[in-house]
Structures are given as structure tokens and as C-alpha cells.
Design an enzyme around this catalytic site. Structure first.
Site, PDB file in Angstrom:
ATOM      1  N   ALA A 119       0.719  -1.335   0.002  1.00  0.00           N
ATOM      2  CA  ALA A 119       0.047  -0.136  -0.035  1.00  0.00           C
ATOM      3  C   ALA A 119       1.007   1.335   0.131  1.00  0.00           C
ATOM      4  CB  ALA A 119      -0.889  -0.065   1.279  1.00  0.00           C
ATOM      5  N   GLY A 178       0.929  -5.460   0.633  1.00  0.00           N
ATOM      6  CA  GLY A 178      -0.118  -5.686  -0.435  1.00  0.00           C
ATOM      7  C   GLY A 178       0.444  -6.159  -1.642  1.00  0.00           C
ATOM      8  N   GLU A 226       0.398  -9.666  -1.419  1.00  0.00           N
ATOM      9  CA  GLU A 226      -0.870 -10.256  -1.273  1.00  0.00           C
ATOM     10  C   GLU A 226      -1.389 -10.480  -3.028  1.00  0.00           C
ATOM     11  OE1 GLU A 226      -3.186  -8.989   2.631  1.00  0.00           O
ATOM     12  OE2 GLU A 226      -2.260  -7.375   1.677  1.00  0.00           O
ATOM     13  N   GLU A 250       2.782  -6.082   7.911  1.00  0.00           N
ATOM     14  CA  GLU A 250       1.657  -4.936   8.133  1.00  0.00           C
ATOM     15  C   GLU A 250       1.631  -4.830   9.723  1.00  0.00           C
ATOM     16  OE1 GLU A 250       0.120  -6.175   4.312  1.00  0.00           O
ATOM     17  OE2 GLU A 250       1.146  -7.219   5.968  1.00  0.00           O
TER      18      GLU A 250
END
Length: 269
Positions: A75, A120, A123, A143
Site C-alpha cells: 500500500a 499488499g 498479497e 503489516e
């Protein structure tokens, strides 16, 4: 290389010469592909395009990066830092749709990972069916080290790959894992020489794309829907997928081509 379709400033879809392999390119090199709101919207739009009529003849997708040293660093925390609570709430569905878009692509998907694939970014790779990583890859879900949790599917997808206890260790420790260990732990499926992740992933996609598009999509559906069910329920999922292909044009062509000792010409229906 075939046609290229742009989705905003930061994402492109390239159709390769055969037309049956598409490359979804993360293209925000100035930020090491950090996923901003604009980039998330573009990823979602690209996946919707691939899932729609324009992607009907795509049999495999490879997710790649235009940055030399990173697949995606997760992110965009600089953007996140500027958000009010209300803005963060509004942004959440946008971010979630990007990860879900990759996860729900109906055709087989492969991530080509080099350099950093963190948070992310990892992910997005986990949302693919297969991950090819080169020797420079560094993956992880850090995270909790910044006060959040993996929110792009990581807490659900990682244990499905490596088991609950291994996923817990990786998520709770927030540690980064280099390529060799990532391969040994099953965090990635194939480790290749530095700089070869994209070429190897595209070659694998081409081998996959030689097969029946009807069969590929049904097999992926059965794999995804059957996971986590008890055996009897899983076999019912498989049976439903089998019935969806048993009377298809692809099945008729596949059997005929086998008997006639020739390469099949899949009708895709």
C-alpha cells in the site's frame, strides 16, 4: 508482443502474440509500484476487462512489474498517512476490489516476482494461482509492524499455502523472507535465476494456454470452490465442474484431436 491497453497511469494489459496470454503490468516505477487509490482502481478495472468480453479468449494471465527492483512494495503509506478516518473508510472498498479482482480472475494466473513483494504486493501475488520468483525476490507481510493487519487477503491466502502455524509465524513476526527460503517454505512455487521471473512465468503461461480454455476455467473453479470443503462436498463441486465441460465443444475437439494425433483447435465453448 501484441496490443497494449492502458488502465489509468499505472496499469497496463498486454496481449501476447498468440492472443491467449495476457500480461497485467504493474507500472508505477517511481513509487516501486506502491498501490495508491488510483492504482487500485486501475487494477480492478484491468481485471474487470480481462473477465469481460475483451478477455474471453485469454487462457492465462501473468502479473508482472515494470520496476527493476520490486514487484510491489504494498500500500502507498504516504497516501494513507494523509487520509482522515472517513477517507480511509471510503478508500477501503477501492483497495479491496483490486485484490479481489486478481483473485477472482476466471483463468489461471501467475505472478512473476522479483525484488520486493511486501504487504499488499505479496498479497497480489498470493491472489494468483502460481508464483514464479527470481533469486532477488524478498517477500513478506509486515503489516503488524505498522499497526495494521494484512488486509488484501493475506490472513486467508497465506495459511492456504503454508498452513496456519507457518502463516502465523510469518504474519506475527512481520519478517521478510528471501527467495531460497520462500521456495523452501512454499511461499512461492518456483525460484529461477535473477532476471528470469517474467520470462519463466510467460513460458509457463504459454504451456497452460495450449490447453482447453473451457477446461482451464472449470478446473480453476473446482480447485477454488472445493478448497476447505469436506471430501464428499468437494467431489460434488468437481462433479458439477465436470458436467459443465463434458458436453462442450472443447471436449469434443480434444477427444477428436487425440484420436487423430493432431493439435487441437479449441473452439472455447
Amino acid at each position: 508482443m501484441g496490443d497494449e491497453q492502458r488502465f489509468g497511469e499505472f496499469v497496463a494489459v498486454r496481449r501476447h502474440e498468440s492472443g491467449h496470454v495476457a500480461e497485467l503490468v504493474l507500472d508505477r516505477p517511481k513509487a516501486m509500484n506502491a498501490v495508491s487509490s488510483d492504482m487500485a482502481r486501475s487494477i480492478g478495472a484491468a481485471c474487470a476487462w480481462l473477465e469481460g468480453p475483451d478477455g474471453r479468449d485469454v487462457r492465462a494471465v501473468v502479473v508482472t512489474s515494470s520496476h527493476e527492483r520490486a514487484f510491489c512494495v504494498g500500500a502507498d503509506l504516504k497516501e494513507r498517512n494523509s487520509f482522515s478516518d472517513a477517507e480511509l473508510v471510503r478508500q477501503r472498498p477501492v483497495a479491496r476490489a483490486a485484490y479481489t479482482g486478481v483473485l477472482e480472475l476466471p483463468m489461471p494466473t501467475i505472478a512473476a516476482v522479483h525484488g520486493f513483494a511486501l504487504g499488499g504486493g505479496f498479497e497480489l501475488a498470493l491472489a494468483c494461482d502460481l508464483i514464479v520468483a527470481d533469486a532477488t525476490a524478498v517477500v513478506g507481510l509486515p503489516e503488524v509492524s505498522v499497526g495494521v493487519i494484512p488486509g488484501g487477503g493475506g490472513t486467508q491466502l497465506l495459511p492456504r499455502r503454508v498452513g496456519t502455524a507457518r502463516a502465523a509465524e510469518l504474519i506475527f513476526s512481520a519478517r521478510r523472507v528471501e527467495a531460497a527460503e520462500a521456495g523452501a517454505l512454499g511461499l512461492v512455487d518456483q525460484v529461477v535465476a535473477a532476471g528470469q521471473d517474467r520470462a519463466e512465468a510467460l513460458a509457463l503461461a504459454a504451456r497452460i494456454a495450449a490447453n482447453s480454455p473451457v477446461g482451464l476455467r472449470a478446473a480453476k473453479r473446482a480447485l477454488r470452490l472445493g478448497h476447505g470443503l469436506d471430501l464428499r462436498a468437494g467431489l460434488d463441486v468437481e462433479d458439477a465442474a465436470w458436467r459443465s465441460v463434458a458436453f462442450s465443444g472443447d471436449r469434443a475437439e480434444g477427444v477428436a484431436a487425440f484420436n487423430e494425433k493432431r493439435k487441437p483447435q479449441w473452439p472455447g465453448e
